[in-house]
Design a protein around this motif. Structure first.
Motif, PDB file in Angstrom:
ATOM      1  N   GLU A  46      92.586 -39.890  22.233  1.00  0.00           N
ATOM      2  CA  GLU A  46      93.329 -38.663  22.517  1.00  0.00           C
ATOM      3  C   GLU A  46      93.211 -38.285  23.982  1.00  0.00           C
ATOM      4  O   GLU A  46      94.184 -37.828  24.594  1.00  0.00           O
ATOM      5  N   SER A  47      92.043 -38.475  24.569  1.00  0.00           N
ATOM      6  CA  SER A  47      91.846 -38.181  25.985  1.00  0.00           C
ATOM      7  C   SER A  47      92.708 -39.093  26.862  1.00  0.00           C
ATOM      8  O   SER A  47      93.335 -38.632  27.827  1.00  0.00           O
ATOM      9  N   LEU A  48      92.752 -40.376  26.522  1.00  0.00           N
ATOM     10  CA  LEU A  48      93.592 -41.312  27.272  1.00  0.00           C
ATOM     11  C   LEU A  48      95.063 -40.944  27.174  1.00  0.00           C
ATOM     12  O   LEU A  48      95.799 -40.978  28.169  1.00  0.00           O
ATOM     13  N   ARG A  49      95.496 -40.573  25.969  1.00  0.00           N
ATOM     14  CA  ARG A  49      96.898 -40.179  25.783  1.00  0.00           C
ATOM     15  C   ARG A  49      97.238 -38.928  26.579  1.00  0.00           C
ATOM     16  O   ARG A  49      98.316 -38.825  27.178  1.00  0.00           O
ATOM     17  N   GLU A  50      96.332 -37.965  26.605  1.00  0.00           N
ATOM     18  CA  GLU A  50      96.580 -36.742  27.371  1.00  0.00           C
ATOM     19  C   GLU A  50      96.666 -37.050  28.865  1.00  0.00           C
ATOM     20  O   GLU A  50      97.554 -36.544  29.562  1.00  0.00           O
ATOM     21  N   THR A  51      95.768 -37.894  29.349  1.00  0.00           N
ATOM     22  CA  THR A  51      95.795 -38.269  30.763  1.00  0.00           C
ATOM     23  C   THR A  51      97.101 -38.978  31.109  1.00  0.00           C
ATOM     24  O   THR A  51      97.721 -38.680  32.137  1.00  0.00           O
ATOM     25  N   MET A  52      97.534 -39.901  30.249  1.00  0.00           N
ATOM     26  CA  MET A  52      98.797 -40.603  30.503  1.00  0.00           C
ATOM     27  C   MET A  52      99.969 -39.624  30.516  1.00  0.00           C
ATOM     28  O   MET A  52     100.886 -39.753  31.330  1.00  0.00           O
ATOM     29  N   HIS A  53      99.936 -38.638  29.634  1.00  0.00           N
ATOM     30  CA  HIS A  53     101.009 -37.646  29.599  1.00  0.00           C
ATOM     31  C   HIS A  53     101.020 -36.824  30.889  1.00  0.00           C
ATOM     32  O   HIS A  53     102.073 -36.624  31.501  1.00  0.00           O
ATOM     33  N   LEU A  54      99.843 -36.350  31.302  1.00  0.00           N
ATOM     34  CA  LEU A  54      99.768 -35.508  32.491  1.00  0.00           C
ATOM     35  C   LEU A  54     100.146 -36.251  33.764  1.00  0.00           C
ATOM     36  O   LEU A  54     100.713 -35.664  34.687  1.00  0.00           O
ATOM     37  N   LEU A  55      99.838 -37.525  33.820  1.00  0.00           N
ATOM     38  CA  LEU A  55     100.147 -38.312  35.013  1.00  0.00           C
ATOM     39  C   LEU A  55     101.425 -39.125  34.848  1.00  0.00           C
ATOM     40  O   LEU A  55     101.758 -39.959  35.686  1.00  0.00           O
ATOM     41  N   GLY A  56     102.167 -38.860  33.786  1.00  0.00           N
ATOM     42  CA  GLY A  56     103.327 -39.664  33.425  1.00  0.00           C
ATOM     43  C   GLY A  56     104.516 -39.544  34.346  1.00  0.00           C
ATOM     44  O   GLY A  56     105.353 -40.440  34.394  1.00  0.00           O
ATOM     45  N   THR A  57     104.641 -38.457  35.068  1.00  0.00           N
ATOM     46  CA  THR A  57     105.740 -38.334  36.016  1.00  0.00           C
ATOM     47  C   THR A  57     105.151 -38.227  37.429  1.00  0.00           C
ATOM     48  O   THR A  57     104.118 -37.585  37.626  1.00  0.00           O
ATOM     49  N   PRO A  58     105.786 -38.839  38.405  1.00  0.00           N
ATOM     50  CA  PRO A  58     105.259 -38.780  39.771  1.00  0.00           C
ATOM     51  C   PRO A  58     105.089 -37.342  40.278  1.00  0.00           C
ATOM     52  O   PRO A  58     104.103 -37.038  40.949  1.00  0.00           O
ATOM     53  N   ALA A  59     106.015 -36.474  39.944  1.00  0.00           N
ATOM     54  CA  ALA A  59     105.926 -35.087  40.426  1.00  0.00           C
ATOM     55  C   ALA A  59     104.698 -34.388  39.854  1.00  0.00           C
ATOM     56  O   ALA A  59     103.975 -33.692  40.573  1.00  0.00           O
ATOM     57  N   ASN A  60     104.449 -34.568  38.559  1.00  0.00           N
ATOM     58  CA  ASN A  60     103.295 -33.919  37.949  1.00  0.00           C
ATOM     59  C   ASN A  60     101.992 -34.522  38.460  1.00  0.00           C
ATOM     60  O   ASN A  60     101.030 -33.803  38.723  1.00  0.00           O
TER      61      ASN A  60
END
Length: 84
Positions: A46-60
């Motif tokens: 779950e932590s890995l998935r959250e990190t991927m989501h948060l860093l998923g767009t260059p702007a974010n």
């Protein structure tokens, strides 16, 4: 990180799962003529998935990295939570 064969995993499944849980480290399972698999605690996934989501767009990702730089430079302010 440990690595074991599928037969060993089957022989001592509970022991290996307990070790993954207590050590918080993934266990790689090798299978003959098949892709290797990893067993990890659900909280780690779950932590890995959250990190991927948060860093998923260059702007974010840029926004988050800038925020970290500001905090590291002493630019943060401590605040109390609403419910306190």
């Amino acid at each position: 990180m440990g690595s074991i064969g599928f037969t060993e995993l089957r022989r001592n499944l509970a022991e290996h799962l307990d070790r993954v849980e207590s050590d918080r480290v993934e266990l790689i399972v090798s299978r003959r003529d098949r892709e290797d698999l990893a067993i990890i605690p659900l909280a780690e996934l779950e932590s890995l998935r959250e990190t991927m989501h948060l860093l998923g767009t260059p702007a974010n990702a840029t926004r988050l990295m800038e925020s970290v730089k500001q905090l590291d430079a002493g630019g943060g302010a401590e605040r109390s939570l609403i419910g306190e």
